[in-house]
Write a protein that holds these residues in place. Structure first.
Motif, PDB file in Angstrom:
ATOM      1  N   ARG A   1       1.107  -1.072  -0.078  1.00 42.86           N
ATOM      2  CA  ARG A   1       0.021   0.052  -0.055  1.00 42.86           C
ATOM      3  C   ARG A   1       0.932   1.102   0.083  1.00 42.86           C
ATOM      4  NH1 ARG A   1      -3.330  -1.425   3.646  1.00 42.86           N
ATOM      5  NH2 ARG A   1      -2.305  -0.463   5.445  1.00 42.86           N
TER       6      ARG A   1
ATOM      7  N   LYS B   1       2.549   1.527  -3.352  1.00 42.90           N
ATOM      8  CA  LYS B   1       1.583   2.111  -4.469  1.00 42.90           C
ATOM      9  C   LYS B   1       1.380   3.757  -4.106  1.00 42.90           C
ATOM     10  CE  LYS B   1      -2.993   1.265  -6.015  1.00 42.90           C
ATOM     11  NZ  LYS B   1      -4.472   0.715  -5.922  1.00 42.90           N
TER      12      LYS B   1
ATOM     13  N   LYS C   1       4.052   5.643  -5.388  1.00 41.19           N
ATOM     14  CA  LYS C   1       4.212   5.647  -7.005  1.00 41.19           C
ATOM     15  C   LYS C   1       3.231   6.702  -7.511  1.00 41.19           C
ATOM     16  CE  LYS C   1       3.865   2.610 -10.917  1.00 41.19           C
ATOM     17  NZ  LYS C   1       3.686   1.179 -11.143  1.00 41.19           N
ATOM     18  N   THR C   2       1.922   6.799  -6.928  1.00 40.65           N
ATOM     19  CA  THR C   2       1.087   7.537  -7.410  1.00 40.65           C
ATOM     20  C   THR C   2       1.211   9.017  -7.107  1.00 40.65           C
ATOM     21  OG1 THR C   2      -0.819   6.101  -6.902  1.00 40.65           O
ATOM     22  CG2 THR C   2      -1.567   8.175  -6.861  1.00 40.65           C
TER      23      THR C   2
END
Length: 200
Positions: free
Chosen positions: A12, A15, A18-19
């Motif tokens: 999580r 992610k 990365k976003t």
């Protein structure tokens, strides 16, 4: 915590990082093309293929998309892994320089563009003071923990302020040099501090 739960948290967090990096990349591109003030959150969200509400889950304001990074945990981890035989200044220097030399050229380019914007846009410069104050507090907590002393100790607070001051003094350079050149400048500046700020 069960290993599967740790893996889910780790996934999580990766992610999320990365976003955030993707949104920042699109935002910086738009700021260069349209200018900081002319670019809207809606335009950034559209370019990053997310909704404005998703943007605000990651960044509270448009300013934050420039000011936010994920490097503090990496700095703390690198500092904690330094040899106990090193002085606090040597440990901080090693941790900061290793962080710069280990990031990718793409990450450095993002950092360079962010610093360039911060120096060019008055409201970003003002908002950056909050980040720099937080960095000073982080440094004092790291060093206080290492030495087993209070983070309110005047010597430790002064130490944190000096390290932040060194970073401020180099922000202009970060927009013009490579990450390895910046690492060298940082090392040289911290060596001046280590010698007692004696200028001959």
């Amino acid at each position: 915590m069960p290993e599967t739960a740790k893996q889910k948290i780790g996934l999580r967090e990766r992610k999320k990082a990365k976003t955030m990096a993707s949104v920042q990349m699109h935002a910086l591109r738009l700021f260069q093309e349209k200018g900081y003030h002319a670019t809207t959150v809606e335009q950034i969200a559209e370019a990053a293929e997310i909704s404005p509400s998703t943007f605000f889950r990651y960044f509270a304001t448009k300013e934050d998309v420039v000011l936010t990074d994920n490097y503090d945990p990496l700095l703390v981890d690198a500092f904690d892994n330094q040899s106990p035989e090193l002085s606090p200044l040597q440990a901080v220097r090693n941790a900061m320089i290793s962080g710069i030399t280990e990031i990718t050229d793409e990450e450095w380019e993002t950092t360079r563009q962010r610093n360039q914007l911060i120096m060019a846009v008055p409201e970003l410069r003002a908002a950056a003071m909050n980040n720099l104050t937080q960095m000073m507090h982080l440094l004092t907590q790291m060093v206080a923990k290492r030495l087993g002393r209070s983070s309110d100790d005047p010597a430790i607070r002064t130490f944190g302020g000096v390290i932040v001051g060194v970073n401020i003094s180099l922000m202009d350079y970060s927009a013009e040099v490579t990450r390895l050149e910046f690492a060298k400048l940082l090392e040289e500046a911290l060596e001046v501090v280590e010698k007692g700020l004696i200028i001959e």
